[in-house]
Motif scaffolding. Structure first.
Motif, PDB file in Angstrom:
ATOM      1  N   PRO A 124       3.557   2.339 -13.955  1.00 58.08           N
ATOM      2  CA  PRO A 124       4.331   2.013 -13.135  1.00 58.08           C
ATOM      3  C   PRO A 124       4.438   0.377 -12.669  1.00 58.08           C
ATOM      4  CG  PRO A 124       3.314   3.658 -11.848  1.00 58.08           C
ATOM      5  CD  PRO A 124       2.674   3.451 -13.436  1.00 58.08           C
ATOM      6  N   ALA A 126       4.791  -0.466  -9.846  1.00 55.23           N
ATOM      7  CA  ALA A 126       4.252  -0.597  -8.609  1.00 55.23           C
ATOM      8  C   ALA A 126       2.785  -0.651  -8.557  1.00 55.23           C
ATOM      9  CB  ALA A 126       4.497   0.734  -8.009  1.00 55.23           C
ATOM     10  N   ILE A 127       1.944  -0.285  -9.605  1.00 58.17           N
ATOM     11  CA  ILE A 127       0.505  -0.282  -9.608  1.00 58.17           C
ATOM     12  C   ILE A 127       0.144  -1.704  -9.974  1.00 58.17           C
ATOM     13  CG2 ILE A 127       0.183   0.716 -11.846  1.00 58.17           C
ATOM     14  CD1 ILE A 127      -2.222   1.669 -10.711  1.00 58.17           C
ATOM     15  N   LEU A 128       0.830  -2.451 -10.814  1.00 57.83           N
ATOM     16  CA  LEU A 128       0.670  -3.717 -11.177  1.00 57.83           C
ATOM     17  C   LEU A 128       1.073  -4.955 -10.379  1.00 57.83           C
ATOM     18  CD1 LEU A 128       1.952  -3.298 -15.132  1.00 57.83           C
ATOM     19  CD2 LEU A 128      -0.466  -3.026 -14.023  1.00 57.83           C
ATOM     20  N   MET A 129       2.062  -4.529  -9.439  1.00 56.09           N
ATOM     21  CA  MET A 129       2.764  -5.540  -8.699  1.00 56.09           C
ATOM     22  C   MET A 129       1.698  -6.408  -7.954  1.00 56.09           C
ATOM     23  SD  MET A 129       5.864  -4.279  -5.973  1.00 56.09           S
ATOM     24  CE  MET A 129       4.911  -2.915  -5.486  1.00 56.09           C
ATOM     25  N   MET A 130       1.107  -5.826  -6.946  1.00 58.96           N
ATOM     26  CA  MET A 130       0.073  -6.655  -6.144  1.00 58.96           C
ATOM     27  C   MET A 130      -0.684  -7.358  -6.928  1.00 58.96           C
ATOM     28  SD  MET A 130      -0.150  -4.031  -3.041  1.00 58.96           S
ATOM     29  CE  MET A 130      -0.263  -2.610  -4.063  1.00 58.96           C
ATOM     30  N   PRO A 131      -1.586  -6.839  -7.789  1.00 55.81           N
ATOM     31  CA  PRO A 131      -2.425  -7.639  -8.428  1.00 55.81           C
ATOM     32  C   PRO A 131      -1.723  -8.749  -9.365  1.00 55.81           C
ATOM     33  CG  PRO A 131      -3.031  -5.456  -9.040  1.00 55.81           C
ATOM     34  CD  PRO A 131      -1.801  -5.506  -8.211  1.00 55.81           C
ATOM     35  N   LYS A 134      -1.169 -11.864  -7.283  1.00 61.66           N
ATOM     36  CA  LYS A 134      -2.337 -12.551  -7.122  1.00 61.66           C
ATOM     37  C   LYS A 134      -2.444 -13.581  -8.342  1.00 61.66           C
ATOM     38  CE  LYS A 134      -3.599 -11.313  -3.127  1.00 61.66           C
ATOM     39  NZ  LYS A 134      -3.499 -12.257  -2.121  1.00 61.66           N
ATOM     40  N   MET A 217      12.976  -6.464  -9.342  1.00 68.08           N
ATOM     41  CA  MET A 217      11.513  -6.173  -8.609  1.00 68.08           C
ATOM     42  C   MET A 217      10.624  -7.262  -9.415  1.00 68.08           C
ATOM     43  SD  MET A 217      10.000  -2.468  -8.663  1.00 68.08           S
ATOM     44  CE  MET A 217       8.840  -1.980  -7.354  1.00 68.08           C
ATOM     45  N   VAL A 221       9.102 -10.154  -6.920  1.00 72.77           N
ATOM     46  CA  VAL A 221       7.654 -10.300  -6.398  1.00 72.77           C
ATOM     47  C   VAL A 221       7.147 -11.545  -6.978  1.00 72.77           C
ATOM     48  CG1 VAL A 221       7.060  -7.910  -5.946  1.00 72.77           C
ATOM     49  CG2 VAL A 221       6.573  -8.697  -7.886  1.00 72.77           C
TER      50      VAL A 221
ATOM     51  N   GLY B  36      -6.112  -3.561  -9.654  1.00 70.30           N
ATOM     52  CA  GLY B  36      -5.613  -2.771  -8.661  1.00 70.30           C
ATOM     53  C   GLY B  36      -6.667  -1.497  -8.100  1.00 70.30           C
ATOM     54  N   TYR B  44      -9.094  -4.521   1.449  1.00 73.67           N
ATOM     55  CA  TYR B  44      -8.356  -5.949   1.377  1.00 73.67           C
ATOM     56  C   TYR B  44      -7.049  -5.716   2.249  1.00 73.67           C
ATOM     57  CZ  TYR B  44      -6.813 -10.265  -0.863  1.00 73.67           C
ATOM     58  OH  TYR B  44      -6.513 -11.288  -1.348  1.00 73.67           O
ATOM     59  N   GLY B  46      -4.692  -8.328   1.497  1.00 71.12           N
ATOM     60  CA  GLY B  46      -3.843  -9.388   0.747  1.00 71.12           C
ATOM     61  C   GLY B  46      -4.201 -10.704   1.190  1.00 71.12           C
ATOM     62  N   TYR B  47      -5.001 -10.947   1.972  1.00 69.37           N
ATOM     63  CA  TYR B  47      -5.573 -12.224   2.216  1.00 69.37           C
ATOM     64  C   TYR B  47      -6.861 -12.144   2.732  1.00 69.37           C
ATOM     65  CZ  TYR B  47      -3.351 -10.652   6.401  1.00 69.37           C
ATOM     66  OH  TYR B  47      -2.954  -9.957   7.601  1.00 69.37           O
ATOM     67  N   SER B 248       7.500   3.644  -4.611  1.00 74.70           N
ATOM     68  CA  SER B 248       7.413   2.187  -5.178  1.00 74.70           C
ATOM     69  C   SER B 248       8.007   1.491  -3.838  1.00 74.70           C
ATOM     70  CB  SER B 248       8.661   2.157  -6.330  1.00 74.70           C
ATOM     71  OG  SER B 248       8.132   2.691  -7.242  1.00 74.70           O
ATOM     72  N   ILE B 251       5.182   0.947  -1.366  1.00 74.80           N
ATOM     73  CA  ILE B 251       3.861   0.070  -1.851  1.00 74.80           C
ATOM     74  C   ILE B 251       4.080  -1.359  -1.854  1.00 74.80           C
ATOM     75  CG2 ILE B 251       2.593  -0.479  -3.892  1.00 74.80           C
ATOM     76  CD1 ILE B 251       2.907   2.392  -4.806  1.00 74.80           C
ATOM     77  N   TYR B 252       5.425  -1.542  -2.125  1.00 71.14           N
ATOM     78  CA  TYR B 252       6.017  -2.775  -2.098  1.00 71.14           C
ATOM     79  C   TYR B 252       6.088  -3.400  -0.444  1.00 71.14           C
ATOM     80  CZ  TYR B 252       9.746  -6.529  -1.554  1.00 71.14           C
ATOM     81  OH  TYR B 252      10.118  -7.765  -1.413  1.00 71.14           O
ATOM     82  N   GLY B 255       2.497  -2.803   1.019  1.00 76.85           N
ATOM     83  CA  GLY B 255       1.023  -3.496   0.213  1.00 76.85           C
ATOM     84  C   GLY B 255       1.501  -5.155   0.344  1.00 76.85           C
ATOM     85  N   MET B 256       2.781  -5.615   0.198  1.00 76.78           N
ATOM     86  CA  MET B 256       2.904  -7.062   0.107  1.00 76.78           C
ATOM     87  C   MET B 256       2.865  -7.658   1.191  1.00 76.78           C
ATOM     88  SD  MET B 256       3.457  -7.443  -3.429  1.00 76.78           S
ATOM     89  CE  MET B 256       4.275  -8.864  -3.588  1.00 76.78           C
ATOM     90  N   PHE B 261      -2.891  -4.134   1.303  1.00 79.77           N
ATOM     91  CA  PHE B 261      -3.278  -4.159  -0.234  1.00 79.77           C
ATOM     92  C   PHE B 261      -3.878  -3.159  -0.423  1.00 79.77           C
ATOM     93  CE2 PHE B 261      -3.944  -6.059  -3.907  1.00 79.77           C
ATOM     94  CZ  PHE B 261      -3.328  -7.247  -4.152  1.00 79.77           C
ATOM     95  N   GLN B 264      -2.482   0.473  -0.096  1.00 78.67           N
ATOM     96  CA  GLN B 264      -1.391   0.735  -1.037  1.00 78.67           C
ATOM     97  C   GLN B 264      -1.730   0.758  -2.395  1.00 78.67           C
ATOM     98  OE1 GLN B 264       1.066   2.213  -0.344  1.00 78.67           O
ATOM     99  NE2 GLN B 264       1.150   1.769   2.196  1.00 78.67           N
ATOM    100  N   SER B 265      -2.923  -0.012  -2.763  1.00 76.39           N
ATOM    101  CA  SER B 265      -3.493   0.027  -4.403  1.00 76.39           C
ATOM    102  C   SER B 265      -3.830   1.493  -4.330  1.00 76.39           C
ATOM    103  CB  SER B 265      -4.436  -1.179  -4.273  1.00 76.39           C
ATOM    104  OG  SER B 265      -4.111  -2.311  -4.275  1.00 76.39           O
ATOM    105  N   ALA B 268      -0.720   3.351  -5.125  1.00 76.36           N
ATOM    106  CA  ALA B 268      -0.450   3.237  -6.500  1.00 76.36           C
ATOM    107  C   ALA B 268      -1.114   3.671  -7.601  1.00 76.36           C
ATOM    108  CB  ALA B 268      -0.281   1.721  -6.712  1.00 76.36           C
ATOM    109  N   VAL B 269      -2.466   3.896  -7.491  1.00 75.27           N
ATOM    110  CA  VAL B 269      -3.411   4.577  -8.313  1.00 75.27           C
ATOM    111  C   VAL B 269      -3.091   6.193  -8.592  1.00 75.27           C
ATOM    112  CG1 VAL B 269      -5.856   5.207  -8.995  1.00 75.27           C
ATOM    113  CG2 VAL B 269      -5.461   2.893  -8.193  1.00 75.27           C
ATOM    114  N   PHE B 271      -0.084   7.446  -7.634  1.00 74.11           N
ATOM    115  CA  PHE B 271       1.318   7.485  -8.258  1.00 74.11           C
ATOM    116  C   PHE B 271       1.169   7.193  -9.715  1.00 74.11           C
ATOM    117  CE2 PHE B 271       5.339   5.158  -8.646  1.00 74.11           C
ATOM    118  CZ  PHE B 271       6.226   6.003  -8.805  1.00 74.11           C
TER     119      PHE B 271
END
Lengths: 282, 293
Positions: A124, A126-131, A134, A217, A221, B36, B44, B46-47, B248, B251-252, B255-256, B261, B264-265, B268-269, B271
């Motif tokens: 999904p 959702a799991i790739l989004m944050m990495p 970056k 999405m 992002v 992730g 973490y 996110g910063y 989703s 997480i958005y 996490g964002m 971060f 929510q990672s 996501a794992v 999920f």
């Protein structure tokens, strides 16, 4: 049935039920059109007023919406992102589908590659989004180019599956004949195989186009820091500026829907065929 | 010796063709997946700096009510949605495949929701739920639709569901129609000669022969509905009172921007693993059904 000499008669009852059912699809579109043309003063709270046609068909809302949302720039971005993604998908995914499809019967490595790429379908966003945010920021790809590259990766699983599946219809003898004539395998691919995969190119184009054109999405992002928007993203970004001016907002929504609706009216057959084909083969 | 050399050449060309593509796939699919999974073991935000916390994020997931609520909402939405979508689109496909007038026009109209973007469709329906339907309720004095369902903590998910189903039916109907067209007409004729009724024909012929298509549709719609995001963004933004926060979306959101971060990672794992498991189970189950026939 013909043999019995009976004529097939139309089921009028079902026809009428289906025509009435179309209202569920057309009503939201009808609302969008009439609200987009109305003045804020025409927005009343009673049912008759809400459903009535606008008193005059003025394009002022549209002009204003274009200005507020920077429509032409968003449209250009959407067109470029979708267009380039389609072209590159057809070029790159067909190569991947061909090479993997032709070798996976004989070589374990390619069989592994096939499952490696196709299983990407279950990852999904959702799991790739944050990495990915970056990653793309670090390598300077937090822009439309980055979005295109990501789409090429996201649509690779389904497209590779479609292409390598379709390859079974193309006999190996075709390329062997070309190779005996002295053509390199690179040349053979482009001269012989690529043109023969034409029906699959159409399916891939339709599936990729619908997915990327409407996606929110990924640009949200990845490009959030930049000035760039796409058509759907612009609706999200300017939501606060529309405020309670629903007429302006709906004019903007309608503007964002029109390109895909025009495309649909022109290539309805190909689109429906492509979607059905893609799902069934996939 | 010539054929051998050309075979070698061919293999090399194939490798040169595929390697860049695999690298691209690895960099933007596998690598972020690994990153992730790595961050899911850290605190973490996110910063800034971060420490390893081992499996603590995963343990915390179990006791986080907001996370639980998002899973409850998402699964409720996906299960009810998948059932509704498949029942409606199967009926619609049967109707659109029967002897009706204006067949291709009607099919064309029923497919429209699939080509429209979920976000904009959400905005349009948001207006209908907030203004039009309550107006109808007030005019005709129907008490239970006088308030917007999107503002009601217990009903908002139904609003999201209506929009999700409205869009998903279009796609599944087309797939069922192409499924129905693979059933040869003489099978139906034979069953008619044997004196089978409509319901019997449907159960003994249509349904079994449609099994592969039902399987595709179930997997497709479950997966899409579990990943619901656009409609949430435009209809409710997860509200009211976080009652429509999908996985989703959470997480958005957190996490964002929410400084979670790492946490929510981990979400996501989990999920991701759930989606893979569900898809595999669904395919196994429907495959078995196909074999039995």
């Amino acid at each position: 049935m013909r043999r019995l000499g009976k004529k097939q008669h139309t089921n009028w009852f079902l026809t009428i039920v289906l025509i009435l059912g179309c209202l569920t699809v057309l009503f939201p579109l009808y609302m969008t059109v009439i609200i987009a043309f109305k003045n804020p003063s025409e927005m009343t709270n009673d049912v008759a007023g809400a459903l009535s046609l606008p008193s005059s068909w003025s394009f002022d809302n549209f002009a204003e919406a274009m200005r507020v949302t920077n429509f032409w720039s968003a449209l250009a971005n959407s067109l470029v992102i979708t267009g380039v993604t389609i072209v590159l998908s057809i070029l790159i995914h067909s190569i991947a589908g061909y090479v993997i499809g032709r070798n996976m019967r004989r070589k374990k490595g390619y069989r592994f590659l096939y499952f490696y790429i196709v299983s990407g379908m279950f990852v999904p966003f959702a799991i790739l989004m944050m990495p990915l945010v970056k990653e793309t920021a670090v390598i300077g790809l937090a822009n439309p180019v980055g979005v295109i590259l990501l789409y090429l990766v996201f649509y690779m699983p389904i497209n590779v599956m479609l292409y390598s599946g379709y390859l079974k219809n193309i006999p190996l003898a075709m390329e062997e004949a070309a190779e005996i004539d002295g053509a390199s395998s690179w040349k053979t691919y482009w001269k012989v195989i690529f043109p023969m995969m034409k029906p699959m190119h159409a399916t891939v184009a339709v599936l990729t186009a619908l997915g990327t054109w409407n996606d929110v999405m990924t640009p949200l992002v990845i490009m959030s820091g930049s000035e760039n928007t796409t058509l759907p993203l612009a609706q999200l970004n300017f939501q606060t500026q529309f405020g309670t001016n629903y007429n302006l907002a709906f004019a903007s929504y309608l503007l964002a829907l029109i390109p895909i609706l025009i495309f649909y009216v022109i290539c309805q057959k190909q689109i429906i065929g492509g979607v059905a084909n893609g799902a069934v083969k996939g | 010796m010539k054929p051998k050399r050309s075979l070698l050449n061919k293999n090399r060309t194939h490798l040169m063709m595929i390697i860049p593509i695999v690298i691209l796939f690895f960099v933007f699919n596998t690598l972020p997946l690994i990153i992730g999974a790595f961050y899911s073991l850290t605190n973490y935000r996110g910063y800034g700096s971060f420490d390893f916390v081992g499996g603590r994020n995963y343990l915390d997931l179990l006791t986080d009510t907001r996370v639980w609520n998002s899973y409850l909402f998402t699964f409720k939405y996906a299960i009810v949605g998948t059932i509704l979508v498949n029942v409606i689109s199967l009926l619609l496909a049967l109707a659109l495949n029967s002897r009706i007038k204006f067949k291709s026009t009607l099919r064309g109209i029923y497919f429209i929701p699939n080509i429209l973007g979920g976000l904009i469709v959400g905005y349009i329906f948001s207006f209908i739920f907030t203004y039009i339907i309550p107006a109808v309720g007030q005019t005709f004095n129907i008490p239970w639709i006088q308030d917007s369902i999107l503002a009601d903590e217990n009903l908002a998910w139904i609003g999201v569901l209506i929009v999700g189903v409205w869009q998903a039916v279009a796609m599944n109907t087309i797939i069922y129609i192409s499924g129905l067209q693979t059933i040869p007409a003489d099978v139906y004729e034979a069953s008619k000669i044997d004196g089978a009724g409509t319901w019997c024909t449907f159960r003994k012929i249509t349904l079994p022969m449609l099994m592969p298509f039902i399987s595709i549709n179930l997997v497709l719609s479950t997966k899409n509905m579990l990943m619901v995001f656009d409609q949430i963004m435009s209809l409710t933004k997860g509200g009211p009172a976080q009652s429509t926060e999908s996985i989703s979306y959470l997480i958005y959101r957190n996490g964002m921007d929410g400084g979670q971060f790492g946490f929510q990672s981990a979400n996501a794992v989990v999920f991701f693993i759930l989606i893979v498991t569900i898809s595999v189970i669904q395919m196994r189950m429907t495959n078995k059904k196909e074999e039995q026939l």
